[in-house]
Design a protein around this motif. Sequence first.
Motif, PDB file in Angstrom:
ATOM      1  N   ALA A 212      12.371  -2.803  -3.666  1.00 60.65           N
ATOM      2  CA  ALA A 212      11.350  -2.304  -4.179  1.00 60.65           C
ATOM      3  C   ALA A 212      10.840  -0.803  -4.223  1.00 60.65           C
ATOM      4  CB  ALA A 212      10.039  -3.182  -3.820  1.00 60.65           C
ATOM      5  N   PHE A 213      11.334  -0.325  -3.122  1.00 61.55           N
ATOM      6  CA  PHE A 213      11.008   1.130  -2.987  1.00 61.55           C
ATOM      7  C   PHE A 213      12.068   1.963  -3.829  1.00 61.55           C
ATOM      8  CE2 PHE A 213       8.250   0.738   0.577  1.00 61.55           C
ATOM      9  CZ  PHE A 213       7.655   1.941   0.719  1.00 61.55           C
ATOM     10  N   VAL A 214      13.203   1.476  -4.113  1.00 60.16           N
ATOM     11  CA  VAL A 214      14.213   1.919  -4.815  1.00 60.16           C
ATOM     12  C   VAL A 214      13.737   1.871  -6.288  1.00 60.16           C
ATOM     13  CG1 VAL A 214      16.672   2.027  -5.798  1.00 60.16           C
ATOM     14  CG2 VAL A 214      16.342   1.525  -3.290  1.00 60.16           C
ATOM     15  N   LEU A 215      13.386   0.909  -6.765  1.00 58.94           N
ATOM     16  CA  LEU A 215      12.980   0.849  -8.143  1.00 58.94           C
ATOM     17  C   LEU A 215      11.631   1.620  -8.253  1.00 58.94           C
ATOM     18  CD1 LEU A 215      13.233  -3.254  -8.665  1.00 58.94           C
ATOM     19  CD2 LEU A 215      14.725  -1.298  -9.527  1.00 58.94           C
ATOM     20  N   TRP A 216      10.690   1.679  -7.399  1.00 62.41           N
ATOM     21  CA  TRP A 216       9.465   2.778  -7.757  1.00 62.41           C
ATOM     22  C   TRP A 216       9.951   3.987  -7.771  1.00 62.41           C
ATOM     23  CZ3 TRP A 216       5.163   1.290  -9.416  1.00 62.41           C
ATOM     24  CH2 TRP A 216       4.614   0.040  -9.269  1.00 62.41           C
ATOM     25  N   ALA A 217      10.848   4.592  -7.054  1.00 59.47           N
ATOM     26  CA  ALA A 217      11.386   5.678  -7.050  1.00 59.47           C
ATOM     27  C   ALA A 217      11.982   6.121  -8.564  1.00 59.47           C
ATOM     28  CB  ALA A 217      12.430   6.021  -6.043  1.00 59.47           C
ATOM     29  N   LEU A 218      12.734   4.993  -9.048  1.00 59.72           N
ATOM     30  CA  LEU A 218      13.314   5.272 -10.250  1.00 59.72           C
ATOM     31  C   LEU A 218      12.052   5.119 -11.217  1.00 59.72           C
ATOM     32  CD1 LEU A 218      16.309   2.897 -10.275  1.00 59.72           C
ATOM     33  CD2 LEU A 218      16.385   5.051  -9.956  1.00 59.72           C
TER      34      LEU A 218
ATOM     35  N   ILE B 213       7.651  10.617  -4.929  1.00 62.13           N
ATOM     36  CA  ILE B 213       8.896  11.592  -4.738  1.00 62.13           C
ATOM     37  C   ILE B 213       9.832  11.468  -5.971  1.00 62.13           C
ATOM     38  CG2 ILE B 213      10.259   9.743  -3.650  1.00 62.13           C
ATOM     39  CD1 ILE B 213      10.003  13.356  -2.561  1.00 62.13           C
ATOM     40  N   GLY B 214       9.824  10.466  -6.710  1.00 64.56           N
ATOM     41  CA  GLY B 214      10.657  10.308  -7.760  1.00 64.56           C
ATOM     42  C   GLY B 214       9.983  10.993  -8.834  1.00 64.56           C
TER      43      GLY B 214
ATOM     44  N   VAL C 217       0.798  -1.365   0.072  1.00 61.97           N
ATOM     45  CA  VAL C 217       0.105  -0.057  -0.148  1.00 61.97           C
ATOM     46  C   VAL C 217       0.683   1.216  -0.041  1.00 61.97           C
ATOM     47  CG1 VAL C 217      -1.858  -1.210   1.183  1.00 61.97           C
ATOM     48  CG2 VAL C 217      -0.226   0.187   2.473  1.00 61.97           C
ATOM     49  N   GLY C 218       2.305   1.074   0.257  1.00 58.98           N
ATOM     50  CA  GLY C 218       3.135   2.287   0.376  1.00 58.98           C
ATOM     51  C   GLY C 218       3.854   2.537  -0.900  1.00 58.98           C
ATOM     52  N   TYR C 219       3.864   1.729  -1.615  1.00 63.27           N
ATOM     53  CA  TYR C 219       4.651   2.076  -3.005  1.00 63.27           C
ATOM     54  C   TYR C 219       4.330   3.423  -3.621  1.00 63.27           C
ATOM     55  CZ  TYR C 219       1.051   0.590  -6.168  1.00 63.27           C
ATOM     56  OH  TYR C 219      -0.116   0.371  -6.858  1.00 63.27           O
ATOM     57  N   VAL C 220       3.368   4.148  -3.531  1.00 61.05           N
ATOM     58  CA  VAL C 220       2.980   5.193  -4.127  1.00 61.05           C
ATOM     59  C   VAL C 220       3.853   6.354  -3.758  1.00 61.05           C
ATOM     60  CG1 VAL C 220       1.170   5.807  -2.710  1.00 61.05           C
ATOM     61  CG2 VAL C 220       1.056   6.860  -4.908  1.00 61.05           C
TER      62      VAL C 220
ATOM     63  N   VAL D 144       1.349  13.599 -11.589  1.00 59.82           N
ATOM     64  CA  VAL D 144       0.652  13.255 -10.550  1.00 59.82           C
ATOM     65  C   VAL D 144      -0.647  12.692 -10.502  1.00 59.82           C
ATOM     66  CG1 VAL D 144       0.224  14.093  -8.219  1.00 59.82           C
ATOM     67  CG2 VAL D 144       2.350  14.957  -9.158  1.00 59.82           C
ATOM     68  N   VAL D 145      -1.451  13.277 -11.192  1.00 57.56           N
ATOM     69  CA  VAL D 145      -2.645  12.718 -11.503  1.00 57.56           C
ATOM     70  C   VAL D 145      -2.749  11.582 -12.092  1.00 57.56           C
ATOM     71  CG1 VAL D 145      -4.935  13.136 -12.582  1.00 57.56           C
ATOM     72  CG2 VAL D 145      -3.987  15.027 -11.370  1.00 57.56           C
ATOM     73  N   GLY D 146      -1.839  11.353 -12.855  1.00 57.30           N
ATOM     74  CA  GLY D 146      -1.649  10.175 -13.730  1.00 57.30           C
ATOM     75  C   GLY D 146      -1.330   8.804 -13.023  1.00 57.30           C
ATOM     76  N   VAL D 147      -0.253   9.295 -11.927  1.00 60.35           N
ATOM     77  CA  VAL D 147       0.285   8.357 -11.051  1.00 60.35           C
ATOM     78  C   VAL D 147      -0.726   7.896 -10.215  1.00 60.35           C
ATOM     79  CG1 VAL D 147       1.898   8.136  -9.188  1.00 60.35           C
ATOM     80  CG2 VAL D 147       2.622   8.926 -11.109  1.00 60.35           C
ATOM     81  N   LEU D 148      -1.480   8.741  -9.451  1.00 64.41           N
ATOM     82  CA  LEU D 148      -2.543   8.426  -8.502  1.00 64.41           C
ATOM     83  C   LEU D 148      -3.633   7.732  -8.954  1.00 64.41           C
ATOM     84  CD1 LEU D 148      -2.839  11.854  -6.341  1.00 64.41           C
ATOM     85  CD2 LEU D 148      -1.703   9.510  -5.774  1.00 64.41           C
TER      86      LEU D 148
END
Length: 276
Positions: free
Chosen positions: A166-172, A84-85, A76-79, A188-192
């Motif tokens: 996984a957190f590092v890859l999500w930031a990339l 931040i990336g 639930v926290g990968y967003v 941001v809207v697209g990501v969410l």
Amino acid sequence: MSLANATRSELTKQFSTSMWWILGIVLVFYIGSTAGGLAGVFGAAASGALPPGSTNMPALPDDMVPPLIYSLATAVGYVFPLMIGTLLVTGEFRHKTLTPTFLATPRRGVALAGKVVAGVVMGALYGAVALVAVLLPGAGLLAVFGIGTQLDDGATWALLGRMVVAFVLWALIGIGIGTLVRNQVGAVVGVLAFTQFVEPIARLAGGFVDGLSDATTFLPGAASDALVGASLFTTIGGSGSTAPGMESLAGGLVLLGYAAVLLVLGYLFSWRRDVT
């Protein structure tokens, strides 16, 4: 400017603004409350404090509960590292600071590489914060209800390490999105929209439509769950503790592939364009 100097400059930009710690605080409360709440529910059910059938949670063996609770950090926290990336790049476009960045680092490949290294640092930092946020309430409440926390098991620490990866890859991935989509609001809207609606609905539909489940396995969220090796989404959905059909290494490679493709596309079609 060298890569080391470019990275130092990017990290200075990050830590001189308030966005990184605001997102960090939200991450702690969001993941911590979710982990604590679910650990309390599973713990109370396992201890008999809750009558059978009083919740919609599936009955799980005690040894499956700790990995499930800990994996909430990524499930639930990968967003947060993704966001931040994305902001690491789109903030430059929004605030018109990319021009001085390119003046200081004329080689745009080096400038982007500096952001990538900074993204690795931020992803690892957010991963460490997420682990603290999920372990303190999660393991604490499991211990209160007499469920083994498995923190003395090497497999648990391997799972926690994969969560940081996984957190590092999500930031990339976020940096790749920000490089490709210059508009901050749009990015941001697209990501969410994708992470909170499109992919969850697609993965849910995959459980009911023949042939779709194999395709949804390669969605980034499913690949992240496979990399970690445990997920609330796949467990509640009846798929077991890992994403079906994909091992941890394969999940990590799929997630890395998303980051690489987005970064390359962003560099080729957006990053080298003129800055207005």
